[in-house]
Structure formats: C-alpha cells, structure tokens
Design a protein around this motif. Structure first.
Motif, PDB file in Angstrom:
ATOM      1  N   PHE A 138       0.817  -1.210   0.000  1.00 20.26           N
ATOM      2  CA  PHE A 138       0.000   0.000   0.000  1.00 20.26           C
ATOM      3  C   PHE A 138       0.854   1.264   0.000  1.00 20.26           C
ATOM      4  O   PHE A 138       0.466   2.280  -0.600  1.00 20.26           O
ATOM      5  CB  PHE A 138      -0.953  -0.004   1.193  1.00 20.26           C
ATOM      6  CG  PHE A 138      -2.019  -1.072   1.111  1.00 20.26           C
ATOM      7  CD1 PHE A 138      -2.528  -1.476  -0.112  1.00 20.26           C
ATOM      8  CD2 PHE A 138      -2.506  -1.682   2.258  1.00 20.26           C
ATOM      9  CE1 PHE A 138      -3.504  -2.453  -0.196  1.00 20.26           C
ATOM     10  CE2 PHE A 138      -3.480  -2.661   2.188  1.00 20.26           C
ATOM     11  CZ  PHE A 138      -3.979  -3.041   0.953  1.00 20.26           C
ATOM     12  N   ASP A 139       2.003   1.225   0.670  1.00 14.44           N
ATOM     13  CA  ASP A 139       2.898   2.389   0.622  1.00 14.44           C
ATOM     14  C   ASP A 139       3.344   2.675  -0.810  1.00 14.44           C
ATOM     15  O   ASP A 139       3.377   3.832  -1.248  1.00 14.44           O
ATOM     16  CB  ASP A 139       4.121   2.149   1.513  1.00 14.44           C
ATOM     17  CG  ASP A 139       3.812   2.350   2.992  1.00 14.44           C
ATOM     18  OD1 ASP A 139       2.780   2.985   3.297  1.00 14.44           O
ATOM     19  OD2 ASP A 139       4.598   1.869   3.840  1.00 14.44           O
ATOM     20  N   LEU A 140       3.683   1.629  -1.541  1.00 16.46           N
ATOM     21  CA  LEU A 140       4.104   1.796  -2.936  1.00 16.46           C
ATOM     22  C   LEU A 140       2.961   2.320  -3.801  1.00 16.46           C
ATOM     23  O   LEU A 140       3.146   3.250  -4.604  1.00 16.46           O
ATOM     24  CB  LEU A 140       4.619   0.468  -3.495  1.00 16.46           C
ATOM     25  CG  LEU A 140       5.973  -0.025  -2.970  1.00 16.46           C
ATOM     26  CD1 LEU A 140       6.250  -1.439  -3.454  1.00 16.46           C
ATOM     27  CD2 LEU A 140       7.091   0.911  -3.434  1.00 16.46           C
ATOM     28  N   LEU A 141       1.777   1.742  -3.657  1.00 13.24           N
ATOM     29  CA  LEU A 141       0.630   2.163  -4.461  1.00 13.24           C
ATOM     30  C   LEU A 141       0.231   3.604  -4.152  1.00 13.24           C
ATOM     31  O   LEU A 141      -0.041   4.400  -5.060  1.00 13.24           O
ATOM     32  CB  LEU A 141      -0.555   1.230  -4.216  1.00 13.24           C
ATOM     33  CG  LEU A 141      -0.429  -0.198  -4.758  1.00 13.24           C
ATOM     34  CD1 LEU A 141      -1.602  -1.044  -4.282  1.00 13.24           C
ATOM     35  CD2 LEU A 141      -0.364  -0.199  -6.287  1.00 13.24           C
ATOM     36  N   ILE A 142       0.200   3.945  -2.871  1.00  6.07           N
ATOM     37  CA  ILE A 142      -0.204   5.298  -2.478  1.00  6.07           C
ATOM     38  C   ILE A 142       0.840   6.318  -2.917  1.00  6.07           C
ATOM     39  O   ILE A 142       0.503   7.402  -3.408  1.00  6.07           O
ATOM     40  CB  ILE A 142      -0.446   5.357  -0.958  1.00  6.07           C
ATOM     41  CG1 ILE A 142      -1.705   4.551  -0.609  1.00  6.07           C
ATOM     42  CG2 ILE A 142      -0.594   6.801  -0.479  1.00  6.07           C
ATOM     43  CD1 ILE A 142      -1.933   4.368   0.874  1.00  6.07           C
ATOM     44  N   ALA A 143       2.122   5.971  -2.736  1.00  3.10           N
ATOM     45  CA  ALA A 143       3.187   6.898  -3.153  1.00  3.10           C
ATOM     46  C   ALA A 143       3.112   7.160  -4.656  1.00  3.10           C
ATOM     47  O   ALA A 143       3.230   8.309  -5.106  1.00  3.10           O
ATOM     48  CB  ALA A 143       4.551   6.317  -2.780  1.00  3.10           C
TER      49      ALA A 143
END
Length: 542
Positions: free
Chosen positions: A102-107
């Motif tokens: 989720f950190d990768l997708l949100i970033a």
C-alpha cells in the motif's frame, strides 16, 4: 547462475505473463485466466503444501518491477496463510507485506497527483482487487482476536488469575514478547489510513486514475464499511459506501474487447459476487443496530431472494468459497427473522424469503411470542465477529490484574442489541390489543397490558417505533449506498399501526394493506418451471 534458474519453466512463464497483463498488455480476459486458472493450477502442482518462491527469486522475470513484486508477494503470502496456521511472527510479517504494497501504491498515486501526470499503467481485475482488500481486513480481524486472546490467556498467570503463581507456557511468553515489540503492527489507525487513501486516490477526477486504482477505491469502500461495522460504528459503516454510486464511472481497461462498455461503481461491485454479499450483509447488520428495520429488510430480503434462486438452480455451485456464502445466507435469514418479528409490516420481504425464515426459525419466534427469550440466540448466531481495536498493555499481563476480555467488544454489541429488544415483548402485546380497536381509553388499555405509568410508556414507545427510512433502498437496484443511507429521506413507523393520544383516548389507525399479486404469480411461474424440468428429465421410450 541467475536466481530463477531453478524455477520450473511453467512458473517462469506464468510470472512473465502475469506481469505483462498487469503492466503492459492489460487484457482483462488474459489476466482473469492467469489469476483464477493458472495460479491455482501451478499451486496444486508445485506448491500445494508449501510457499511460492520469494519475490527475489522471480524478479528477473518481471524486470525487478517493485510494485508488481509487492503484488506478487501479497498473492503468495495469501496462499501461505490459507494452508498453514499462522504464528504471531507470520501475522506480523503479513502486516509488513500489506504495508509495503500500500505504501508503494499510495506513493505512486500521490506523486501522479502532485505532478498532474498520467498514472503508470496498472491493471488489477475487480476480483483481484477485492481479494487483496478482503484478505487485508481478514488478517487484521484475525490479528485483533489473536492479540486479545494471547493477553487474556497470559493474564491467567498474573495477579488474580486462575493460575496465579504458575509459570506461563513458553509459547505464551514468546507471543507476548513479539507483540510487545510490534505494537504498531495492524494498528487500526493505520488500517483506516490505507483504506481511506486508496479511496481518495482512486476516486479523483484529474488525472483519471489507472483501472487498478479505481477498482481498489471501490473495494476499499466496501472493506472500510465492513471494518466500521466490526468496530461497532454503524453510522460510519453506511457512510463508507458513499463512493459506490452510479455517478462513479470506470472506463474499460485499454486491452478490453471493443464491445466492453464502461461500468459504474455499483455494477462493478455486483460483478464480484463476494463483494456484493459482503456489502449487503454488513449494511444489513448496521441498519439493524441503528433500528432502521425496514431498510435492513429491503436490503437483506432482495439479496436472500437472489441467493435462494441461485442455490436452487445450482448457479453458485461453481463459485469459489460457496460454503462461506451459504453461512452468510443463513446469517442473513436469521437477521430477517429478528426484523420481521420486531417490525411486523406487510410485504417487507419476498414470500419465498418469508417461508425460509419460518422454516428455519419458526420455533424460536414462537417461543419469543410466548414470552420466552430468543432474540439473543438469533443475534449471536447472525452477527459478525466484532473486534476491539485497542492494543493491550502486554507488559502488564503477567504483573498486574487485568480486566481485558477477548470478547468484550462482542459482548458490548450483544448487550446494546438486547437493550433495544428488552421492551419488544410489551410492544407486541400493545400492538395485539390496539389492532382490536379504533379508539380506546388510556386507562382501559393500561389495565389490559398491566404496565405501570402506562401513558409515559405509550409516549416512549411512540418515539421508539419511529425510524429513518431511505425511499430508494432496495427499489429495484439494490442501492445500499450514498448520503441518503445515513441521513435518510423519510420517517416511518416500525409497527403496522399508528396511534395518537387526545383527551385520554388512544386513537388507532391501522396501515392499509396493499393487495399485490406479482409475488403469487412469480411463485407459480417458478413452480411450473420446476415441474417442466422434472417432466423433461423423465425418459420416455415408445
């Protein structure tokens, strides 16, 4: 020798093709075959009782794509959790997997917003997007139950515990130690943050998000609604469904067939049966807890009628997880048993569903009418496993007296429900007498019902029987979302009679029954169809 030289050829081809469908070709039909077919076939052939290769081992097949490898890690970790009983370390590791994804997708999504540039190509089918978020919340729910269970068991060996003075088992102290070092794992505020950010990124209008972000936003709303229901915030549970509206249009992925048309958010949810059932069940529970019985009956009644036809025709036999859908159907029928008894309005649900309610729970409802207890058993059977988001003080489990109970959140919801149902018996008795009169004095009815301070009781019941209703809920399109579901549009009565008091006289007006014949004709058509199928199956030799 490269890291993937030891991998079977079919596995390397699968990783390459799956990455291509996610990032390059974006052909939904191809990805559906890979996700629902090839992955299961390879799992049963090579990894039926073991873990899939690590992301590092397959990175050469996808060019080291960081986002894809995070998606792959989630997929394979989900499989591992399904074949093993996860330990505390597995549960913490599961959190780190989702956190990284989720950190990768949100970033990536937020960088696109800041630069006002187009989204990087990314396709996850609605089924895949829902499975990711459904498993995310499932693991969160399991972790909450696990940590409160560990704390409760450990406190038995502390002051005031039943095993005070004894040494706790090694696995108990080990679990406490791991949990104390990872208090931020599966923190409810972080879970809420991820779901809310996915909704915000996927629903923005400019630039248009990639299909994967739009699907994730839609099913993040579904998951957020489920989470709020499990936490006991039923108003927020309904509010979370606001993005699932007909105005939210998702264009087909660029690799789709030419005849594929754009779909709105409601249609996308309906296309994933598990998501539709989840939305309906948790919305029904939330409506029930908010005393919006008619809305709950409309939502659950339509879904149960659909599922009943599907089970009868065998349509759902090939769906993965049909056992879970059967359990949810039984729970929804139990909720409808409560609702139809607490809100005896005419024509609330389809006749076939009413028959199912009577078949399964007729004896319990008869006991309730006779004055015995029964609501609590029905609710315990039908309600979800409510959770407490509070993190226990692990360091105090063995040194201080603790009042933390692993089922405290669950008991709180049951007590709240039973508090609402506590006066139901008197209300039903009141209704039965009022149906005999068009007007009756307060004094006379009070003697019949045998209740003290009867006039005040009448006024309080009048208030209790008023409920918010949404005029569009269940009107043909199974709409269970939007702002109207929270604020409501009209106010109606739980009972099928209306009364007011003037000069010591109770004036009663019974709701007029509408004669509707479509249910009768539909049931007869269904029966005729079944008879014709039986006749056609008979082999006749001349």
């Amino acid at each position: 020798m490269s890291s993937d030289d030891c991998l079977p050829g079919p596995l390397k081809d699968f990783i390459f093709d799956l990455h291509d469908s996610v990032r390059t070709s974006q052909i939904p039909a191809e990805q559906l075959t890979l996700y629902t077919g090839s992955f299961r076939d390879l799992t049963s052939k090579y990894f039926e009782k073991s873990a899939w290769p690590s992301p590092e081992a397959v990175s050469d097949e996808c060019g080291g794509d960081e986002v894809f490898l995070a998606i792959y890690k989630e997929l394979t970790q989900r499989h591992l959790h399904s074949i093993t009983r996860p330990s505390v370390r597995d549960r913490v590791q599961g959190w780190k997997v989702y956190q990284n994804l989720f950190d990768l997708l949100i970033a990536q999504g937020e960088n696109t917003k800041e630069n006002n540039s187009g989204f990087a190509p990314l396709l996850l089918l609605p089924e895949w997007a829902f499975d990711i978020l459904h498993e995310f919340l499932y693991q969160f729910q399991g972790f909450c139950q696990f940590r409160t269970g560990v704390f409760t068991n450990a406190s038995k060996y502390g002051p005031g515990g039943i095993s005070e003075g004894k040494n706790p088992p090694n696995h108990t102290t080990d679990n406490l130690d791991v949990l104390a070092k990872n208090k931020d794992a599966w923190a409810v505020e972080k879970v809420l943050f991820y779901l809310s950010r996915l909704v915000a990124i996927g629903t923005k209008s400019t630039p248009t998000p990639a299909p994967a972000y739009q699907y994730l936003a839609i099913f993040a709303s579904v998951t957020l609604s489920r989470l709020e229901c499990l936490l006991g915030d039923h108003t927020s549970s309904l509010s979370a469904l606001a993005p699932i509206a007909k105005t939210f249009i998702v264009e087909p992925p660029r690799g789709s067939e030419p005849d594929v048309k754009a779909m709105n958010a409601e249609e996308i949810v309906d296309s994933v049966f598990a998501a539709k059932v989840s939305v309906t069940y948790h919305a029904g529970v939330s409506y029930l807890m908010l005393r919006r019985y008619k809305d709950a009956a409309k939502v659950l009644g339509d879904m149960c009628a659909t599922m009943r036809r599907g089970f009868k025709s065998g349509t759902y036999k090939k769906i993965v997880g049909v056992e879970q859908f059967t359990k949810l159907y039984d729970r929804m029928i139990a909720i409808l048993a409560i609702i139809t008894h607490a809100c005896p309005s005419y024509g609330l649900v389809d006749d076939s569903v009413s028959n199912a309610v009577r078949e399964r729970h007729g004896n319990q409802l008869s006991k309730i009418e006779a004055g015995e207890e029964g609501y609590e058993d029905l609710f315990i059977y039908a309600c979800p496993k409510f959770i407490s988001p509070a993190v226990p003080a692990y360091e105090d489990a063995l040194t201080k007296e603790s009042s933390c109970a692993h089922d405290a959140a669950y008991k709180l919801q049951v007590n709240h429900f039973m508090n609402e149902m506590s006066h139901q018996q008197t209300m039903m008795k009141l209704r039965s007498y009022m149906k005999l009169y068009t007007s009756i004095s307060v004094e006379k009815l009070g003697r019949l019902v045998k209740e003290e301070d009867f006039e005040a009781l009448l006024l309080s019941y009048k208030l209790k029987t008023r409920q918010v209703e949404c005029s569009d809920v269940g009107d043909g399109d199974d709409n269970v979302n939007g702002d109207g579901d929270v604020d409501g549009e009209v106010r109606g009565s739980v009972m099928d009679i209306h009364y007011f008091i003037k000069d010591g006289i109770i004036h009663v007006d019974e709701a007029e029954k509408q004669n509707r014949f479509e249910s009768y004709f539909m049931s007869q058509i269904s029966q005729s169809s079944d008879i014709m199928k039986d006749v056609e199956s008979i082999s006749v030799e001349i």
